[in-house]
Design a protein around this motif. Sequence first.
Motif, PDB file in Angstrom:
ATOM      1  N   GLU A  12       0.644  -1.013   0.041  1.00  0.00           N
ATOM      2  CA  GLU A  12      -0.157  -0.024  -0.132  1.00  0.00           C
ATOM      3  C   GLU A  12       1.075   1.299  -0.116  1.00  0.00           C
ATOM      4  O   GLU A  12       0.567   2.342  -0.543  1.00  0.00           O
ATOM      5  CB  GLU A  12      -0.860  -0.055   1.242  1.00  0.00           C
ATOM      6  N   ILE A  13       2.033   1.058   0.824  1.00  0.00           N
ATOM      7  CA  ILE A  13       3.180   2.328   0.756  1.00  0.00           C
ATOM      8  C   ILE A  13       3.595   2.499  -0.641  1.00  0.00           C
ATOM      9  O   ILE A  13       3.407   3.497  -1.125  1.00  0.00           O
ATOM     10  CB  ILE A  13       4.414   2.313   1.636  1.00  0.00           C
ATOM     11  N   GLU A  14       3.835   1.446  -1.440  1.00  0.00           N
ATOM     12  CA  GLU A  14       4.412   1.562  -2.600  1.00  0.00           C
ATOM     13  C   GLU A  14       3.334   1.987  -3.608  1.00  0.00           C
ATOM     14  O   GLU A  14       3.629   2.597  -4.631  1.00  0.00           O
ATOM     15  CB  GLU A  14       5.193   0.183  -3.248  1.00  0.00           C
ATOM     16  N   ARG A  15       1.931   1.800  -3.615  1.00  0.00           N
ATOM     17  CA  ARG A  15       0.854   2.114  -4.284  1.00  0.00           C
ATOM     18  C   ARG A  15       0.591   3.651  -4.177  1.00  0.00           C
ATOM     19  O   ARG A  15      -0.091   4.243  -4.729  1.00  0.00           O
ATOM     20  CB  ARG A  15      -0.282   1.257  -3.926  1.00  0.00           C
ATOM     21  N   GLY A  16       1.055   4.003  -3.042  1.00  0.00           N
ATOM     22  CA  GLY A  16       0.879   5.505  -2.537  1.00  0.00           C
ATOM     23  C   GLY A  16      -0.243   5.808  -1.860  1.00  0.00           C
ATOM     24  O   GLY A  16      -0.858   6.973  -1.510  1.00  0.00           O
ATOM     25  N   ALA A  17      -1.084   4.886  -1.299  1.00  0.00           N
ATOM     26  CA  ALA A  17      -2.476   4.972  -0.555  1.00  0.00           C
ATOM     27  C   ALA A  17      -1.868   5.211   0.821  1.00  0.00           C
ATOM     28  O   ALA A  17      -2.808   5.941   1.602  1.00  0.00           O
ATOM     29  CB  ALA A  17      -3.221   3.624  -0.517  1.00  0.00           C
ATOM     30  N   ILE A  18      -0.753   4.729   1.400  1.00  0.00           N
ATOM     31  CA  ILE A  18      -0.349   4.951   2.793  1.00  0.00           C
ATOM     32  C   ILE A  18       1.134   5.577   2.735  1.00  0.00           C
ATOM     33  O   ILE A  18       1.744   5.349   2.137  1.00  0.00           O
ATOM     34  CB  ILE A  18      -0.350   3.679   3.410  1.00  0.00           C
ATOM     35  N   LYS A  19       1.044   6.399   3.846  1.00  0.00           N
ATOM     36  CA  LYS A  19       2.525   7.202   4.062  1.00  0.00           C
ATOM     37  C   LYS A  19       2.911   6.704   5.288  1.00  0.00           C
ATOM     38  O   LYS A  19       1.886   6.935   6.339  1.00  0.00           O
ATOM     39  CB  LYS A  19       2.555   8.572   3.868  1.00  0.00           C
ATOM     40  N   SER A  20       4.153   6.124   5.731  1.00  0.00           N
ATOM     41  CA  SER A  20       4.325   5.677   7.447  1.00  0.00           C
ATOM     42  C   SER A  20       5.669   6.441   7.746  1.00  0.00           C
ATOM     43  O   SER A  20       6.531   6.508   6.783  1.00  0.00           O
ATOM     44  CB  SER A  20       4.206   4.068   7.526  1.00  0.00           C
ATOM     45  N   LEU A  21       5.565   7.099   8.678  1.00  0.00           N
ATOM     46  CA  LEU A  21       6.926   7.563   9.100  1.00  0.00           C
ATOM     47  C   LEU A  21       7.263   6.653  10.184  1.00  0.00           C
ATOM     48  O   LEU A  21       6.568   6.200  11.220  1.00  0.00           O
ATOM     49  CB  LEU A  21       6.504   9.139   9.859  1.00  0.00           C
TER      50      LEU A  21
END
Length: 197
Positions: free
Chosen positions: A62-71
């Motif tokens: 999901e991060i790679e798809r751009g739907a999620i950003k995690s710090l």
Amino acid sequence: MSETRSYPRHAKTDAGDIEFRLMSRTDEAAVLDFAQKLPGHDLLFLPRNISEPKVLSAWINEIERGAIKSLLAVRADKVVGCGTLVRDPHSWSPHVGEIRMVVSLDVRGQGVGRALSQETFALALGAGLEKLSVQMTVDQQAAIALFESLGFKAEALLRDHVRDVDGKKHDIVVLGHNVAQVRAQMEAYGLPGAVQH
Ligand SMILES: CC(C)(COP(=O)(O)OP(=O)(O)OC[C@H]1O[C@@H](n2cnc3c(N)ncnc32)[C@H](O)[C@@H]1OP(=O)(O)O)[C@@H](O)C(=O)NCCC(=O)NCCS
């Protein structure tokens, strides 16, 4: 308005120097180790159990798809916290983001959560979102106090909404924050760029 915030960034906390950086696939093993050391009860605010490798792998997709950003909050090369911003631009709520946050037990109460929540909040403002939500079990007093201090207010109580591994059900509280209003206030104070860079 949409702005890009640059990483890594650093903060001094009572737990020492913390680096904040965006999570990527190379962090998979470190995040799994972090998640597996968290008490199960502290993961009930999440839709899925991130201590399971396949859930973690789907999260990174999901991060790679751009739907999620995690710090990630990292101390001495070890992940000690994670703040996530989830949004769905194709839903009826493209203007809304959900924040999810957890800090490792051994550094709690030392300011890591506050610094991480501020970073995640800034990420959401930079993404041009208008409203933020956050949810947790009603007994997470620290989380509720922390998000209320950032201006979030209770909007809903979902009774018996999650079931833990022992079959016990818990209530979830949903807090919301109208960030568009904050942005307008900052602009009124002449601080439109205060949350970027
Ligand atoms: C919420 C959480 C991330 C806070 O992390 P932390 O590193 O301990 O937070 P901090 O030390 O920066 O404390 C932040 C604020 O939380 C509150 N707080 C911290 N510990 C507390 C406690 N034991 N009881 C009540 N409030 C507490 C205080 O308001 C504190 O503000 P302060 O800076 O004025 O002292 C952490 O408790 C956690 O991971 N909880 C489980 C996961 C969860 O429920 N997440 C919420 C879903 S988004």
